[in-house]
Design a protein around this motif. Structure first.
Motif, PDB file in Angstrom:
ATOM      1  N   ALA A   1       6.681 -17.831  17.316  1.00  9.50           N
ATOM      2  CA  ALA A   1       7.145 -17.095  16.135  1.00  9.50           C
ATOM      3  C   ALA A   1       6.187 -17.210  14.949  1.00  9.50           C
ATOM      4  N   SER A   2       5.116 -17.969  15.091  1.00 10.81           N
ATOM      5  CA  SER A   2       4.262 -18.298  13.944  1.00 10.81           C
ATOM      6  C   SER A   2       3.371 -17.154  13.481  1.00 10.81           C
ATOM      7  N   GLY A   3       3.076 -16.207  14.360  1.00  7.18           N
ATOM      8  CA  GLY A   3       2.139 -15.146  14.019  1.00  7.18           C
ATOM      9  C   GLY A   3       0.690 -15.504  14.280  1.00  7.18           C
ATOM     10  N   ILE A   4       0.427 -16.758  14.649  1.00 10.47           N
ATOM     11  CA  ILE A   4      -0.936 -17.193  14.985  1.00 10.47           C
ATOM     12  C   ILE A   4      -1.161 -16.951  16.484  1.00 10.47           C
ATOM     13  N   PRO A   5      -2.261 -16.329  16.871  1.00 10.41           N
ATOM     14  CA  PRO A   5      -2.538 -16.156  18.302  1.00 10.41           C
ATOM     15  C   PRO A   5      -2.503 -17.513  19.012  1.00 10.41           C
ATOM     16  N   TYR A   6      -1.889 -17.559  20.175  1.00  5.04           N
ATOM     17  CA  TYR A   6      -1.656 -18.863  20.807  1.00  5.04           C
ATOM     18  C   TYR A   6      -1.764 -18.795  22.325  1.00  5.04           C
ATOM     19  N   THR A   7      -1.906 -19.966  22.911  1.00  9.26           N
ATOM     20  CA  THR A   7      -1.738 -20.151  24.351  1.00  9.26           C
ATOM     21  C   THR A   7      -0.970 -21.447  24.554  1.00  9.26           C
ATOM     22  N   ILE A   8       0.143 -21.381  25.258  1.00  7.28           N
ATOM     23  CA  ILE A   8       0.910 -22.575  25.619  1.00  7.28           C
ATOM     24  C   ILE A   8       0.583 -22.917  27.066  1.00  7.28           C
ATOM     25  N   ILE A   9       0.173 -24.161  27.300  1.00 10.47           N
ATOM     26  CA  ILE A   9      -0.148 -24.625  28.654  1.00 10.47           C
ATOM     27  C   ILE A   9       0.994 -25.515  29.122  1.00 10.47           C
ATOM     28  N   ARG A  10       1.739 -25.046  30.093  1.00 11.70           N
ATOM     29  CA  ARG A  10       2.816 -25.866  30.657  1.00 11.70           C
ATOM     30  C   ARG A  10       2.273 -26.613  31.876  1.00 11.70           C
ATOM     31  N   SER A  11       2.210 -27.908  31.757  1.00  3.95           N
ATOM     32  CA  SER A  11       1.651 -28.754  32.818  1.00  3.95           C
ATOM     33  C   SER A  11       2.739 -29.516  33.556  1.00  3.95           C
ATOM     34  N   THR A  12       2.508 -29.736  34.842  1.00  2.00           N
ATOM     35  CA  THR A  12       3.363 -30.658  35.581  1.00  2.00           C
ATOM     36  C   THR A  12       3.053 -32.090  35.125  1.00  2.00           C
ATOM     37  N   GLN A  13       3.783 -33.053  35.651  1.00  3.97           N
ATOM     38  CA  GLN A  13       3.609 -34.447  35.257  1.00  3.97           C
ATOM     39  C   GLN A  13       2.201 -34.938  35.620  1.00  3.97           C
ATOM     40  N   PHE A  14       1.698 -35.882  34.849  1.00  5.38           N
ATOM     41  CA  PHE A  14       0.358 -36.415  35.098  1.00  5.38           C
ATOM     42  C   PHE A  14       0.412 -37.511  36.162  1.00  5.38           C
ATOM     43  N   MET A  15      -0.605 -37.574  37.011  1.00  5.23           N
ATOM     44  CA  MET A  15      -0.670 -38.641  38.014  1.00  5.23           C
ATOM     45  C   MET A  15      -0.708 -40.019  37.360  1.00  5.23           C
ATOM     46  N   GLU A  16      -1.260 -40.075  36.161  1.00  5.04           N
ATOM     47  CA  GLU A  16      -1.341 -41.350  35.450  1.00  5.04           C
ATOM     48  C   GLU A  16       0.041 -41.913  35.121  1.00  5.04           C
ATOM     49  N   PHE A  17       1.084 -41.098  35.254  1.00  5.10           N
ATOM     50  CA  PHE A  17       2.450 -41.544  34.947  1.00  5.10           C
ATOM     51  C   PHE A  17       3.236 -41.936  36.195  1.00  5.10           C
TER      52      PHE A  17
END
Length: 249
Positions: A120-136
């Motif tokens: 909703a911000s009006g700023i061009p964006y990209t959201i990266i949805r990642s699965t869980q990290f192996m480090e966890f």
């Protein structure tokens, strides 16, 4: 290009900063310790001055539902306001695969709220949805432990190595904004309980993993596709065996 990385000293942030600097960009690694605080707003205006891209990799210090919601909402509002003032042209944020499919997980709900503010911000964006990290993986097993038994649901699981996450985040930040969501995951998909059992066996942990449909993941019920991308996803190249080999090195 000037790029500001919020959470630039963390697990993903430090790797992302290194990749972007090697690519020749001017990178600000923003964190409270460096005087850039997305919660208080300290140092944001100075950090954003002249920046074309901001990458938000900040992580909440608490998993308590109300605290984590307040963290992501406050941080996002402060960042987006500072970016609008500075004329930033691309906001990149790291989120979690399945955020909108686990309504009883407070952390996931907070990430949904963050995503809505960005869109909703009006700023061009990209959201990266990642699965869980192996480090966890070790922490996930510990959280699900009941004595010598680890209880996990059998919904699908597809963790990704932090090195792959950082490489993709850096790549996305250097590309044009998608004004949408990119999903990323590791190269191997398996039932949650089977993946963790494989990990524990590989590291010599004798605990027994039991498939339990009632087992919660940090408060959230895990259905078949709760933790993995539903459609097209960009996959990392590091599988569990390779990640374990690198970790020992």
């Amino acid at each position: 290009m000037k790029i500001v990385v919020i959470g630039g000293t963390g697990l993903i942030g430090s790797k992302t900063v290194s990749i972007l600097r090697q690519a020749g960009h001017e990178v600000v690694a923003g964190s409270p310790s460096s005087g850039v605080n997305s919660i208080t707003g300290e140092g944001l205006a100075q950090a954003m001055a002249g920046a074309q891209v901001v990458i938000d990799l900040a992580n909440a210090p608490s998993w308590e539902p109300q605290a984590v919601l307040e963290f992501f909402q406050t941080a996002s509002r402060n960042l987006l306001a500072a970016e609008a003032e500075a004329g930033v042209r691309h906001h990149v944020a790291l989120s979690i695969a399945g955020t909108d499919r686990m309504p009883d997980n407070g952390y996931f709900l907070a990430k949904v709220a963050q995503e809505k503010l960005i869109a909703a911000s009006g700023i061009p964006y990209t959201i990266i949805r990642s699965t869980q990290f192996m480090e966890f993986l070790n922490g996930i097993a510990a959280a699900a432990a009941d004595g010598d038994t680890v209880r996990l649901a059998s919904g699908l699981f597809q963790p990704i190595a932090a090195d792959d996450v950082a490489a993709i985040v850096a790549d996305v930040a250097q590309a044009a904004p998608r004004s949408g969501i990119v999903e990323i995951a590791g190269p191997e998909r398996a039932p949650f309980n089977e993946y963790i059992a494989r990990y524990l066996k590989a590291v010599g942990d004798a605990r027994v993993v039991v498939a339990d449909p009632e087992a919660r993941y940090f408060g959230g019920r895990v259905e078949q596709y709760s933790l993995v991308p539903m459609g097209e996803a960009r996959l990392g190249g590091i599988g569990l065996d390779e990640w374990l080999r690198r970790s020992k090195g």
